[in-house]
Design an enzyme around this catalytic site. Structure first.
Site, short mmCIF file in Angstrom:
data_model
loop_
_atom_site.label_atom_id
_atom_site.label_comp_id
_atom_site.label_asym_id
_atom_site.label_seq_id
_atom_site.Cartn_x
_atom_site.Cartn_y
_atom_site.Cartn_z
N ARG A 16 62.61 -98.28 -82.45
CA ARG A 16 61.15 -98.27 -82.54
C ARG A 16 60.53 -98.24 -81.14
O ARG A 16 61.22 -98.40 -80.15
CB ARG A 16 60.63 -99.48 -83.35
N GLY A 17 59.19 -98.06 -81.14
CA GLY A 17 58.50 -97.88 -79.87
C GLY A 17 58.34 -96.38 -79.66
O GLY A 17 59.30 -95.62 -79.84
N ALA A 18 57.12 -95.97 -79.32
CA ALA A 18 56.82 -94.54 -79.28
C ALA A 18 57.73 -93.76 -78.32
O ALA A 18 58.16 -92.64 -78.63
CB ALA A 18 55.35 -94.35 -78.90
N GLY A 19 58.00 -94.33 -77.16
CA GLY A 19 58.87 -93.63 -76.20
C GLY A 19 60.31 -93.59 -76.68
O GLY A 19 60.98 -92.55 -76.62
N CYS A 125 51.68 -106.22 -78.96
CA CYS A 125 52.87 -105.48 -79.43
C CYS A 125 53.93 -105.39 -78.34
O CYS A 125 53.91 -106.18 -77.39
CB CYS A 125 52.54 -104.10 -79.98
N ASP A 194 50.61 -95.16 -79.06
CA ASP A 194 51.44 -94.26 -79.87
C ASP A 194 50.88 -92.85 -79.82
O ASP A 194 51.61 -91.88 -79.99
CB ASP A 194 51.52 -94.76 -81.31
P1 RI2 Z 1 56.21 -97.75 -75.88
C1 RI2 Z 1 54.92 -99.20 -80.81
O1 RI2 Z 1 54.95 -98.86 -82.16
C2 RI2 Z 1 53.72 -100.07 -80.47
O2 RI2 Z 1 52.54 -99.67 -81.13
C3 RI2 Z 1 53.66 -99.85 -78.99
O3 RI2 Z 1 52.43 -100.24 -78.42
C4 RI2 Z 1 53.88 -98.34 -78.93
O4 RI2 Z 1 54.87 -98.09 -79.93
C5 RI2 Z 1 54.25 -97.76 -77.62
O5 RI2 Z 1 55.51 -98.23 -77.23
P2 RI2 Z 1 56.09 -99.41 -83.20
O6 RI2 Z 1 57.24 -98.44 -83.08
O7 RI2 Z 1 56.52 -96.28 -76.02
O8 RI2 Z 1 56.45 -100.81 -82.85
O9 RI2 Z 1 55.26 -98.02 -74.72
O10 RI2 Z 1 55.44 -99.31 -84.55
O11 RI2 Z 1 57.45 -98.58 -75.81
#
Ligand code: RI2
Length: 318
Positions: A16-19, A125, A194
């Protein structure tokens, strides 16, 4: 199989995390291409298109995902042989991962300059890009502390406080609804994103817009750390960002829900913060006001208003 395995892990949020999901998708596509025992380029391209759609469809909101998939897939558009296509996709995926990691590092360096001694920072988050700013500020000797939210229902705040703790950053952990109670103690809010739309609105974890609203009211600066591949090109065409709604069981256990027949759960996992609540977006190309989102989409993602013409079959006359 790497492709379905990665797709499942993104869907279940094990990755998880957009990147992170963008990088995982790029690598999964390259490994999938490598594993295909095909000799016909047309069949190969068709199979890769299917794989790309599968990856891009795993989660709907983070634009980093389709952007990464498109960047990687563009590398095989001109390929005439399967080995050539495999090589192109492999090197494009590796290049994407490397530039993504470098972007986060650069954002950290730029973002750290916004943190001063004595500052109290709030983050919401778990964002690699936002954390990079905090970690770099700590590394360069800045003395500051952090408030980190819990982030119901998936509790990504627990990931954040572990990272902050490991970096030796003094942190206070609060429930999401405590943000306004502490906002007057906060000097700067830093979150990730995101997606960023053409009008500079920021789509991020649910609750971000409430944090931004509280910050706006308290005249506290609100900064977003976002790589350029989180900007959403198709918003130029009027396309809206779909807000993912996840299963009710993440919020209310199924057995309790079953005993409450008049109660339904809504679980949108992202929200939209309007540009006027965002002071700055820190990208790897520099810190920009949200109103400059179109420039990023045009100059760094190669999308122009003229895409309108292509999409809607409008002739452009000079
Ligand atoms: P990075 C996450 O989504 C959060 O919303 C976080 O702020 C965003 O991705 C960006 O994350 P989720 O996958 O790319 O937890 O900066 O639903 O790590």
């Amino acid at each position: 199989m790497v492709l379905t395995d990665t797709a499942d892990k993104i869907k279940s949020m094990e990755i998880r995390g957009a990147g992170r999901i963008a990088r995982a998708a790029a690598i999964a596509l390259a490994e999938h291409a490598e594993s295909l025992d095909l000799t016909d380029i047309t069949i190969f391209s068709g199979e890769m298109k299917r794989a790309a759609d599968l990856m891009a469809g795993t989660r709907p909101t983070a634009v980093s995902l389709p952007n990464a998939v498109n960047i990687v897939m563009a590398s095989i558009a001109q390929a005439t042989t399967v080995p050539g296509a495999k090589m192109a996709i492999g090197s494009k995926a590796r290049e994407f991962v490397q530039s993504s990691n470098q972007a986060v590092e650069r954002i950290g360096k730029i973002g750290a300059r916004h943190i001063r001694d004595g500052d109290v920072i709030l983050t919401h988050c778990n964002s690699e890009a936002a954390l990079a700013c905090l970690i770099e500020a700590k590394r360069s000797g800045r003395d500051f502390s952090v408030f980190a939210t819990e982030v119901r229902p998936r509790n990504q705040g627990l990931l954040t406080i572990r990272v902050l703790n490991e970096a030796g950053i003094k942190t206070r952990f609060i429930v999401d609804s405590a943000v306004r109670s502490f906002i007057n103690d906060i000097d700067l809010v830093i979150t990730g994103a995101d997606a960023v739309t053409v009008n500079g609105a920021v789509v991020n974890k649910i609750g971000t817009s409430q944090v931004a609203l509280a910050a706006h009211e308290a005249r506290t600066n609100f900064v977003v750390a976002a790589e350029t591949y989180k900007f959403a090109p198709r918003t130029i065409l009027g396309e809206l960002i779909e807000i993912e709604e996840r299963p009710a069981g993440e919020v209310l256990p199924d057995d309790i829900a079953k005993s409450l027949p008049y109660v339904t759960v809504r679980n949108p996992v992202f929200d939209v913060t309007p540009a006027e609540y965002v002071d700055l977006i820190i990208t790897e190309t520099g810190a920009i006001p949200p109103q400059m989102a179109y420039i990023i989409i045009r100059d760094y993602l190669g999308w122009d208003i003229s895409e309108f013409g292509k999409e809607f079959d409008i002739d452009h006359h000079d």
